[in-house]
Design a protein around this motif. Structure first.
Motif, short mmCIF file in Angstrom:
data_model
loop_
_atom_site.label_atom_id
_atom_site.label_comp_id
_atom_site.label_asym_id
_atom_site.label_seq_id
_atom_site.Cartn_x
_atom_site.Cartn_y
_atom_site.Cartn_z
N VAL A 185 5.98 -24.21 44.45
CA VAL A 185 5.03 -23.86 45.52
C VAL A 185 4.23 -22.63 45.12
CG1 VAL A 185 4.86 -23.00 47.90
CG2 VAL A 185 6.34 -24.96 47.38
N ALA A 186 4.90 -21.61 44.59
CA ALA A 186 4.19 -20.39 44.17
C ALA A 186 3.15 -20.72 43.10
CB ALA A 186 5.19 -19.36 43.64
N ALA A 187 3.50 -21.57 42.15
CA ALA A 187 2.56 -21.95 41.09
C ALA A 187 1.35 -22.69 41.67
CB ALA A 187 3.25 -22.80 40.03
N ALA A 188 1.61 -23.57 42.64
CA ALA A 188 0.51 -24.31 43.27
C ALA A 188 -0.39 -23.38 44.09
CB ALA A 188 1.07 -25.43 44.14
N ILE A 189 0.21 -22.43 44.81
CA ILE A 189 -0.59 -21.45 45.55
C ILE A 189 -1.47 -20.67 44.57
CG2 ILE A 189 -0.48 -19.32 46.91
CD1 ILE A 189 2.16 -20.46 48.14
N ALA A 190 -0.87 -20.24 43.47
CA ALA A 190 -1.63 -19.49 42.45
C ALA A 190 -2.76 -20.33 41.88
CB ALA A 190 -0.69 -19.03 41.34
N ASP A 191 -2.50 -21.61 41.59
CA ASP A 191 -3.55 -22.50 41.07
C ASP A 191 -4.71 -22.61 42.04
OD1 ASP A 191 -2.06 -22.98 38.77
OD2 ASP A 191 -1.38 -24.97 39.43
N GLY A 192 -4.38 -22.79 43.32
CA GLY A 192 -5.42 -22.90 44.33
C GLY A 192 -6.24 -21.64 44.47
N ALA A 193 -5.59 -20.50 44.43
CA ALA A 193 -6.30 -19.22 44.53
C ALA A 193 -7.15 -18.97 43.29
CB ALA A 193 -5.30 -18.08 44.75
N VAL A 235 1.87 -12.28 48.60
CA VAL A 235 2.44 -13.53 49.10
C VAL A 235 3.89 -13.51 48.66
CG1 VAL A 235 2.32 -16.04 49.07
CG2 VAL A 235 0.20 -14.70 48.89
N LEU A 236 4.80 -13.59 49.63
CA LEU A 236 6.23 -13.48 49.36
C LEU A 236 6.91 -14.75 49.86
CD1 LEU A 236 8.59 -11.54 48.46
CD2 LEU A 236 8.74 -10.90 50.88
N GLY A 237 7.69 -15.40 48.99
CA GLY A 237 8.31 -16.64 49.42
C GLY A 237 9.64 -16.94 48.78
N GLY A 238 10.37 -17.83 49.44
CA GLY A 238 11.66 -18.26 48.92
C GLY A 238 12.24 -19.34 49.80
N PRO A 239 13.43 -19.80 49.45
CA PRO A 239 14.06 -20.88 50.20
C PRO A 239 14.69 -20.41 51.51
CG PRO A 239 15.49 -20.18 48.42
CD PRO A 239 14.21 -19.40 48.28
#
Length: 174
Positions: free
Chosen positions: A17-25, A52-56
């Motif tokens: 998810v983090a990688a996809a968010i980064a790709d979109g940005a 942007v902070l994330g985790g399970p």
């Protein structure tokens, strides 16, 4: 805008998810860094315009040492056991002016309360990050994943939205 994504991931789903968010940005021209929570510095420099902070989600909230140990013992989670975003928030140097948006990954089950994104946003505000907001939840298929169909694309689109905003005003406040 410089975006810093700090992510905790045990099975690779939050990393995806983090990688996809980064790709979109990045597709909008934004400068984006992605850092595993274990390597994230407690103090973010002034060049960071959005965190942007994330985790399970574990046990209806952010992971804890006991839930991470269970994920490693019971499921053989390949991700890092320590620290999690909970511990990073505890040691982070607050920037009251810094916009922060959280995300989480979780199994999609009806009527199950709790969210790591919600808990993290609340904890960040409590620790002095006055502009922290709960962002999005991304769903996984089962404890180990993978991401549910369409979630990576949704994360990419959200990354583009975040980069396009002056601030994360579109994220719902808790």
């Amino acid at each position: 805008m410089s975006i810093q994504i700090v992510v905790e991931s045990l099975f690779g789903n939050s990393d995806a998810v983090a990688a996809a968010i980064a790709d979109g940005a990045r597709a909008t021209g934004a400068s984006v860094g992605v850092t595993p929570v274990a390597a994230a510095p407690p103090e973010l420099g002034p060049e960071v315009g959005l965190l942007v902070l994330g985790g399970p989600t574990h046990a209806f909230s952010m992971t804890r040492p006991s839930t991470r140990a269970e994920a490693h013992g019971k499921y053989g989670a390949p991700g890092q056991a320590e620290p999690g975003i909970r511990e990073w928030i505890d040691r982070a140097v607050p920037r009251p002016d810094l916009p922060v948006v959280t995300f989480d990954t979780r199994v999609q089950v009806k009527l199950v309360p709790g969210s790591a994104a919600k808990s993290a946003a609340s904890s960040l505000r409590h620790h002095g990050f006055g502009r922290a907001h709960r962002g999005k939840t991304f769903f996984v298929l089962g404890v180990e994943g993978p991401l549910a169909e369409g979630e990576a694309e949704r994360a990419r689109a959200w990354g583009a939205e975040l980069a396009a905003l002056d601030q994360p005003a579109g994220a719902p406040a808790d």
